[in-house]
Design a protein around this motif. Structure first.
Motif, PDB file in Angstrom:
ATOM      1  N   ILE A 252       0.847  -1.197   0.000  1.00 38.75           N
ATOM      2  CA  ILE A 252       0.000   0.000   0.000  1.00 38.75           C
ATOM      3  C   ILE A 252       0.880   1.245   0.000  1.00 38.75           C
ATOM      4  O   ILE A 252       0.597   2.238  -0.680  1.00 38.75           O
ATOM      5  CB  ILE A 252      -0.963  -0.023   1.202  1.00 38.75           C
ATOM      6  CG1 ILE A 252      -2.006  -1.123   0.979  1.00 38.75           C
ATOM      7  CG2 ILE A 252      -1.637   1.324   1.394  1.00 38.75           C
ATOM      8  CD1 ILE A 252      -2.763  -1.501   2.241  1.00 38.75           C
TER       9      ILE A 252
ATOM     10  N   LEU B 225       2.146   1.644  -3.452  1.00 36.74           N
ATOM     11  CA  LEU B 225       1.060   2.153  -4.300  1.00 36.74           C
ATOM     12  C   LEU B 225       0.936   3.668  -4.147  1.00 36.74           C
ATOM     13  O   LEU B 225       0.830   4.405  -5.134  1.00 36.74           O
ATOM     14  CB  LEU B 225      -0.258   1.474  -3.904  1.00 36.74           C
ATOM     15  CG  LEU B 225      -1.549   2.065  -4.476  1.00 36.74           C
ATOM     16  CD1 LEU B 225      -1.665   1.792  -5.961  1.00 36.74           C
ATOM     17  CD2 LEU B 225      -2.771   1.485  -3.748  1.00 36.74           C
ATOM     18  N   SER B 226       0.973   4.137  -2.893  1.00 40.42           N
ATOM     19  CA  SER B 226       0.788   5.572  -2.641  1.00 40.42           C
ATOM     20  C   SER B 226       1.936   6.388  -3.222  1.00 40.42           C
ATOM     21  O   SER B 226       1.770   7.561  -3.557  1.00 40.42           O
ATOM     22  CB  SER B 226       0.650   5.843  -1.142  1.00 40.42           C
ATOM     23  OG  SER B 226       1.880   5.627  -0.481  1.00 40.42           O
TER      24      SER B 226
ATOM     25  N   PRO C  25      -4.858   6.941  -7.599  1.00 42.98           N
ATOM     26  CA  PRO C  25      -5.180   5.708  -8.324  1.00 42.98           C
ATOM     27  C   PRO C  25      -6.684   5.477  -8.431  1.00 42.98           C
ATOM     28  O   PRO C  25      -7.436   5.781  -7.515  1.00 42.98           O
ATOM     29  CB  PRO C  25      -4.532   4.617  -7.453  1.00 42.98           C
ATOM     30  CG  PRO C  25      -4.405   5.213  -6.104  1.00 42.98           C
ATOM     31  CD  PRO C  25      -4.234   6.690  -6.295  1.00 42.98           C
TER      32      PRO C  25
ATOM     33  N   ASP D 163      -9.951   2.869  -8.811  1.00 42.00           N
ATOM     34  CA  ASP D 163     -10.253   1.606  -8.113  1.00 42.00           C
ATOM     35  C   ASP D 163      -9.560   0.437  -8.837  1.00 42.00           C
ATOM     36  O   ASP D 163      -9.023  -0.468  -8.194  1.00 42.00           O
ATOM     37  CB  ASP D 163     -11.770   1.366  -8.080  1.00 42.00           C
ATOM     38  CG  ASP D 163     -12.475   2.306  -7.116  1.00 42.00           C
ATOM     39  OD1 ASP D 163     -13.720   2.222  -7.018  1.00 42.00           O
ATOM     40  OD2 ASP D 163     -11.801   3.133  -6.466  1.00 42.00           O
TER      41      ASP D 163
ATOM     42  N   GLU E 199      -6.852   0.531 -10.673  1.00 42.98           N
ATOM     43  CA  GLU E 199      -5.402   0.581 -10.444  1.00 42.98           C
ATOM     44  C   GLU E 199      -5.048   0.053  -9.053  1.00 42.98           C
ATOM     45  O   GLU E 199      -4.040  -0.647  -8.886  1.00 42.98           O
ATOM     46  CB  GLU E 199      -4.873   2.015 -10.635  1.00 42.98           C
ATOM     47  CG  GLU E 199      -4.746   2.406 -12.108  1.00 42.98           C
ATOM     48  CD  GLU E 199      -4.493   3.893 -12.329  1.00 42.98           C
ATOM     49  OE1 GLU E 199      -4.795   4.713 -11.422  1.00 42.98           O
ATOM     50  OE2 GLU E 199      -4.031   4.246 -13.430  1.00 42.98           O
ATOM     51  N   ILE E 200      -5.882   0.364  -8.072  1.00 43.87           N
ATOM     52  CA  ILE E 200      -5.641  -0.148  -6.721  1.00 43.87           C
ATOM     53  C   ILE E 200      -5.712  -1.679  -6.734  1.00 43.87           C
ATOM     54  O   ILE E 200      -4.829  -2.376  -6.230  1.00 43.87           O
ATOM     55  CB  ILE E 200      -6.673   0.404  -5.719  1.00 43.87           C
ATOM     56  CG1 ILE E 200      -6.481   1.906  -5.541  1.00 43.87           C
ATOM     57  CG2 ILE E 200      -6.572  -0.310  -4.374  1.00 43.87           C
ATOM     58  CD1 ILE E 200      -7.590   2.588  -4.744  1.00 43.87           C
ATOM     59  N   LYS E 201      -6.779  -2.201  -7.352  1.00 45.15           N
ATOM     60  CA  LYS E 201      -6.961  -3.657  -7.353  1.00 45.15           C
ATOM     61  C   LYS E 201      -5.834  -4.349  -8.108  1.00 45.15           C
ATOM     62  O   LYS E 201      -5.321  -5.388  -7.685  1.00 45.15           O
ATOM     63  CB  LYS E 201      -8.309  -4.013  -7.980  1.00 45.15           C
ATOM     64  CG  LYS E 201      -9.493  -3.650  -7.098  1.00 45.15           C
ATOM     65  CD  LYS E 201     -10.804  -3.912  -7.813  1.00 45.15           C
ATOM     66  CE  LYS E 201     -11.967  -3.393  -6.997  1.00 45.15           C
ATOM     67  NZ  LYS E 201     -13.257  -3.507  -7.710  1.00 45.15           N
TER      68      LYS E 201
ATOM     69  N   PHE F  80      -9.811  -3.522   0.481  1.00 44.95           N
ATOM     70  CA  PHE F  80      -9.926  -2.515  -0.574  1.00 44.95           C
ATOM     71  C   PHE F  80     -10.450  -1.211   0.029  1.00 44.95           C
ATOM     72  O   PHE F  80      -9.922  -0.121  -0.234  1.00 44.95           O
ATOM     73  CB  PHE F  80     -10.850  -3.044  -1.684  1.00 44.95           C
ATOM     74  CG  PHE F  80     -11.182  -2.040  -2.737  1.00 44.95           C
ATOM     75  CD1 PHE F  80     -12.477  -1.561  -2.882  1.00 44.95           C
ATOM     76  CD2 PHE F  80     -10.204  -1.552  -3.583  1.00 44.95           C
ATOM     77  CE1 PHE F  80     -12.779  -0.620  -3.850  1.00 44.95           C
ATOM     78  CE2 PHE F  80     -10.507  -0.607  -4.559  1.00 44.95           C
ATOM     79  CZ  PHE F  80     -11.798  -0.137  -4.687  1.00 44.95           C
TER      80      PHE F  80
ATOM     81  N   VAL G 254      -7.770   0.462   2.038  1.00 40.04           N
ATOM     82  CA  VAL G 254      -6.798   1.151   1.186  1.00 40.04           C
ATOM     83  C   VAL G 254      -7.361   2.505   0.765  1.00 40.04           C
ATOM     84  O   VAL G 254      -6.674   3.525   0.809  1.00 40.04           O
ATOM     85  CB  VAL G 254      -6.448   0.301  -0.058  1.00 40.04           C
ATOM     86  CG1 VAL G 254      -5.580   1.086  -1.027  1.00 40.04           C
ATOM     87  CG2 VAL G 254      -5.740  -0.977   0.350  1.00 40.04           C
ATOM     88  N   LYS G 255      -8.615   2.508   0.368  1.00 37.81           N
ATOM     89  CA  LYS G 255      -9.258   3.774  -0.026  1.00 37.81           C
ATOM     90  C   LYS G 255      -9.264   4.755   1.138  1.00 37.81           C
ATOM     91  O   LYS G 255      -9.027   5.946   0.962  1.00 37.81           O
ATOM     92  CB  LYS G 255     -10.700   3.515  -0.495  1.00 37.81           C
ATOM     93  CG  LYS G 255     -10.818   2.581  -1.676  1.00 37.81           C
ATOM     94  CD  LYS G 255     -10.903   3.279  -3.003  1.00 37.81           C
ATOM     95  CE  LYS G 255     -12.268   3.855  -3.225  1.00 37.81           C
ATOM     96  NZ  LYS G 255     -12.349   4.573  -4.498  1.00 37.81           N
TER      97      LYS G 255
ATOM     98  N   LEU H 142      -5.672   6.039   1.518  1.00 34.41           N
ATOM     99  CA  LEU H 142      -5.306   6.980   0.456  1.00 34.41           C
ATOM    100  C   LEU H 142      -6.081   8.287   0.609  1.00 34.41           C
ATOM    101  O   LEU H 142      -5.558   9.360   0.364  1.00 34.41           O
ATOM    102  CB  LEU H 142      -5.568   6.360  -0.920  1.00 34.41           C
ATOM    103  CG  LEU H 142      -4.684   5.162  -1.302  1.00 34.41           C
ATOM    104  CD1 LEU H 142      -5.155   4.545  -2.605  1.00 34.41           C
ATOM    105  CD2 LEU H 142      -3.227   5.566  -1.395  1.00 34.41           C
TER     106      LEU H 142
END
Lengths: 149, 261
Positions: free
Chosen positions: A105, A108-109, A115, A117, A119-121, A138, A141-142, A145
């Protein structure tokens, strides 16, 4: 053979077998590191190599010479925030995959400013969890972020 | 896996000399297959200091160094433009980013991995390969040769081209090996199609009978797609040959329709 690299900001050196993998080199010293499938599939051994997520079970330690490795011990502030978001969304149960998720995570950030949804997945697809079914993670993560904005 | 020695080569010449010196010496790309292979080796030869980790534009071609990771292939702007991002899209479907940050395109191609998404995509782009010391040959030619090369793969080369493209892989799960993959490119200017099928439980190959039918002017894609059944499909733990063949027929048809719009 002697290998030198930075581990969570500190210079370290290890005397290794040439065919040794990073997870086996670090596992005794780094308590957060987990051996899951040991076969490049589950993601639970994720660490960061120069800031990029890699599978420590499948990365030759010799290739780390001169580079920088980060485990969850090196991103404690981030890990605490991720853990808080996971807690709020009910996104962890046994906790075995959490260290790897914190790192992925974080990566990703750093790679994506906003990102989608999808792109996150796609970024998290290589990190398996046996417990949660992923929806709560999920959302966590949202939440994480969203907290960065 | 036991390895006696690990050497970071200072030149391709040194690397090749070491490779020839012992049949248990291996060039290492990402190294992901070493664990799965579980074979004791004499020496691993690391090419990481030799500038093979770049993607460069040269005279209308894109040269991809063999040590470029699949994640770098996925994110490359040059490759996202070429062939409507066929190769970067295919690379991006392989496992997760932590895997793709280790896996190299050279390792996938040189190893003739049967389930490789990038080989199927590169084949549809008519890619060529550069080996040290012998030079260049087409990917198609390399895949038809028996066994693996005993030379060093240094670059994978594709033309900078804006052909329309289609890629489809079918796997039991996102992280599983594909049970079939289909890559199609269509040069609209010359109305020429290139069709590749991979994960046949056999390394990817051009669907020659499909391409012959298209070359002859046949545009009934349902009829053309049936020509793919003349390819060889095999059984594996993941899928029966019959199912693979059926999927190939369906996705060749759908792919041809998509790149012909």
């Amino acid at each position: 053979m002697l290998v030198k690299f930075k581990l969570n900001g500190l210079d370290v050196k290890y005397d290794i077998e040439p065919g040794e993998f990073l997870l086996d080199t670090l596992k005794e010293d780094v308590k957060s590191l987990k051996k899951g499938c040991d076969g490049s599939a589950c993601g639970v051994c994720t660490v960061l190599l120069d800031g990029k997520p890699v599978l420590s079970c499948s990365l030759l330690t010799a290739k780390c010479d001169g580079h920088e490795i980060t485990t969850v011990e090196g991103i404690q502030d981030v890990a605490e925030k991720v853990a808080e978001c996971f807690g709020k969304e009910g996104a962890d149960q046994c906790g075995y995959c959490n260290s790897a998720f914190a790192l992925i995570i974080y990566a990703l950030s750093k790679e994506y400013k906003n990102p989608t949804d999808e792109e996150i997945k796609r970024f998290l697809v290589g990190n398996l969890c046996r417990c949660t079914g992923y929806q709560s993670q999920f959302l966590a993560v949202k939440r994480y972020l969203g907290g960065l904005k | 896996m036991k390895v006696k020695e690990y050497v970071k080569a200072k030149s391709l010449e040194e690397a090749y000399s070491l490779l020839k010196a012992n049949p248990l010496n291996r060039v290492v790309g990402g190294g992901l297959w070493l664990k799965k292979g579980n074979m004791d080796l004499n020496m691993l030869i690391d090419l990481s200091g030799l500038g093979l980790d770049k993607i460069e534009e040269k005279d209308g071609f894109i040269e991809i160094g063999a040590l470029v990771t699949l994640r770098e292939v996925e994110k490359s702007e040059l490759l996202q433009e070429a062939f409507h991002s066929l190769v970067s899209k295919a690379a991006g479907l392989v496992m997760g980013p932590a895997f793709r940050n280790i896996a190299t395109i050279g390792g996938s191609v040189a190893g003739k991995l049967a389930f490789s998404d990038v080989i199927t995509a590169l084949l549809a782009c008519n890619a060529s390969l550069r080996f040290y010391p012998s030079g260049e040959k087409s990917l198609e030619e390399y895949l038809k040769e028996p066994g693996l090369s005993k030379e060093i793969l240094t670059h994978i080369i594709v033309k900078q081209c804006h052909r329309l493209s289609f890629y489809k892989r079918v796997g039991l799960t996102e992280l599983d090996y594909p049970i079939i993959s289909v890559a199609i490119t269509h040069c609209v200017k010359h109305d020429k199609y290139t069709v590749a099928v991979g994960s046949r439980a056999g390394v990817a190959a051009l669907a020659e009978d499909v391409m012959k039918a298209l070359e002859a002017g046949e545009r009934d894609f349902e009829k053309v797609a049936k020509e793919v059944l003349k390819m060889k499909f095999n059984d594996s733990l993941a899928s029966k040959a019959e199912y693979r063949a059926h999927l190939a027929e369906v996705y060749v048809r759908r792919g041809l329709e998509e790149v012909s719009k």
